[in-house]
Write a protein that holds these residues in place. Structure first.
Motif, mmCIF file in Angstrom:
data_model
loop_
_atom_site.group_PDB
_atom_site.id
_atom_site.type_symbol
_atom_site.label_atom_id
_atom_site.label_comp_id
_atom_site.label_asym_id
_atom_site.label_seq_id
_atom_site.Cartn_x
_atom_site.Cartn_y
_atom_site.Cartn_z
ATOM 1 N N SER A 1 0.838 -1.209 0.000
ATOM 2 C CA SER A 1 0.000 0.000 0.000
ATOM 3 C C SER A 1 0.870 1.255 0.000
ATOM 4 N N PHE A 2 1.892 1.254 0.845
ATOM 5 C CA PHE A 2 2.802 2.409 0.869
ATOM 6 C C PHE A 2 3.513 2.579 -0.480
ATOM 7 N N ASN B 1 3.727 7.927 5.204
ATOM 8 C CA ASN B 1 4.222 8.191 3.849
ATOM 9 C C ASN B 1 4.437 9.689 3.679
ATOM 10 N N ARG B 2 5.666 10.083 3.376
ATOM 11 C CA ARG B 2 5.976 11.505 3.195
ATOM 12 C C ARG B 2 5.357 12.056 1.916
ATOM 13 N N ILE B 3 4.867 11.175 1.064
ATOM 14 C CA ILE B 3 4.127 11.598 -0.130
ATOM 15 C C ILE B 3 2.641 11.509 0.195
ATOM 16 N N GLY B 4 1.976 12.661 0.210
ATOM 17 C CA GLY B 4 0.574 12.707 0.606
ATOM 18 C C GLY B 4 -0.345 12.064 -0.405
ATOM 19 N N THR C 1 -2.381 11.672 4.525
ATOM 20 C CA THR C 1 -1.400 10.706 4.042
ATOM 21 C C THR C 1 -1.589 9.372 4.760
ATOM 22 N N GLN C 2 -0.889 8.334 4.299
ATOM 23 C CA GLN C 2 -0.975 7.003 4.898
ATOM 24 C C GLN C 2 -0.134 6.920 6.175
#
Length: 370
Positions: free
Chosen positions: A43-44, A114-117, A94-95
């Protein structure tokens, strides 16, 4: 407190957080399939495809609580605090997963995000450690948690490598700095414990900017050992130690014992100037020696007053006489009708004397006859 790290592998982070030997328990998650470890990892990774240019996409936070809060730290309460932390850190949209570990004495949990939203934008990490420290303090107060006393509760026996050496330096400074008055004494004391001290200067100048402690081949800046052991803060403590020792030395020279201090001395002086009693820090005023001194001082004061009065009277008499003399009418010399002056009398003149026309007695000059 929170420890923040970043990485590039969700596989390694998730496997560490969810490992069985840590007695890991997944408490909360968002935006991931939480069937098992691999589904969470997938998922990430899937969301990372929104920003294939980003290499450091893993955010990992270890959220630790004091052992004093074990009784109140239920799973639900821990999730509540962790979610509040993420909200204040602006780690939103974010996750993430929140997993609790039971392998340590103190309660703690791990957050992977996750640093990517969800919208493909990066979660900002600007000043994240500074912001995190302030937020942890605020949450501790908000939820009435125990505020741990820094390094005092760290288990030294579990430390390895550089961390173990750094804490040995910390413990040595804790025991040594309060007993030293200057840097020379501190360096000598630390050298006996296998710790060398050196200084860093500002640019090419000789102005000292920092201090470095070295032990077992490892070097640490003073502020890295602990914030209170920077060069400036240690210097301040050393100066205070020296001033305190000087004050104790001066106090002892008065012969009043350790309880005698400048405040007591000042108040006793005030007593001599008119106060009759005082009590300070359990030291009652003893009137006998001071009353005797005060009595003698009063006699001396009265004697000085009498002398001053006599001098004043004498000065007044002299001044009065001078004033009368200046105000009196000058006496004119009486002149007899015959031309003689003053009180001169021709009956008592010697053979070689005479009285001139102004009544002044004069000597006859040889060869001259009147």
């Amino acid at each position: 407190m929170a420890k923040i790290t970043k990485g590039h592998s969700f596989g390694g982070a998730v496997r560490y957080v969810m490992q069985d030997k840590k007695e890991a328990k997944l408490l909360d998650s968002r935006g991931v399939l939480a069937n098992d470890k691999q589904s969470i990892i997938n998922s990430f990774r899937l969301q990372c495809q929104l920003r294939p240019d980003v290499k450091v996409m893993v955010g990992h936070i270890s959220l630790d609580f004091s052992v004093e809060d074990v009784d109140k730290m239920s799973d639900d309460f821990m999730v509540k605090v962790a979610q509040d932390y993420l909200q204040r850190m602006n780690i939103l949209n974010t996750q993430f997963i929140i997993a609790r570990h039971y392998d340590r004495e103190h309660p703690h949990c791990h957050i992977i995000f996750n640093r990517i939203g969800n919208n493909g934008k990066m979660i900002s990490d600007r000043n994240d450690r500074v912001r995190s420290a302030k937020i942890c303090r605020s949450l501790t107060e908000k939820y009435h948690l125990h505020l741990a006393n820094g390094k005092d509760h760290v288990h030294r026996d579990r430390l390895r490598g550089a961390d173990a050496v750094k804490y040995r330096i910390y413990d040595a400074l804790e025991a040594t700095v309060p007993r030293c008055r200057n840097w020379d004494e501190l360096r000598t004391s630390l050298a006996k414990q296998g710790i060398t001290v050196s200084f860093t200067c500002r640019g090419t100048t000789t102005a000292i900017q920092g201090v470095v402690f070295e032990k077992e081949g490892l070097r640490f800046n003073g502020s890295k050992v602990d914030r209170k052991y920077s060069y400036s803060k240690i210097s301040t403590v050393l100066r205070q130690n020296e001033m305190h020792q000087r004050r104790e030395t001066v106090n002892g020279s008065f012969g009043h014992g350790d309880s005698y201090d400048y405040e007591i001395q000042s108040q006793r002086k005030n007593t001599l100037s008119g106060q009759t009693s005082f009590e300070n820090d359990g030291h009652p005023y003893d009137p006998e020696p001071f009353d005797s001194f005060h009595s003698g001082a009063s006699v001396a004061s009265d004697l000085l007053t009498d002398v001053a009065s006599g001098v004043t009277n004498a000065a007044g008499t002299i001044a009065s006489g001078i004033a009368n003399a200046m105000m009196a009418t000058p006496t004119e010399p009486s002149v007899s009708p015959g031309g003689g002056g003053g009180n001169s009398n021709s009956d008592d003149l010697a053979d070689d004397e005479y009285i001139d026309e102004y009544g002044v007695r004069r000597k006859k000059q040889r060869g001259m006859h009147r």
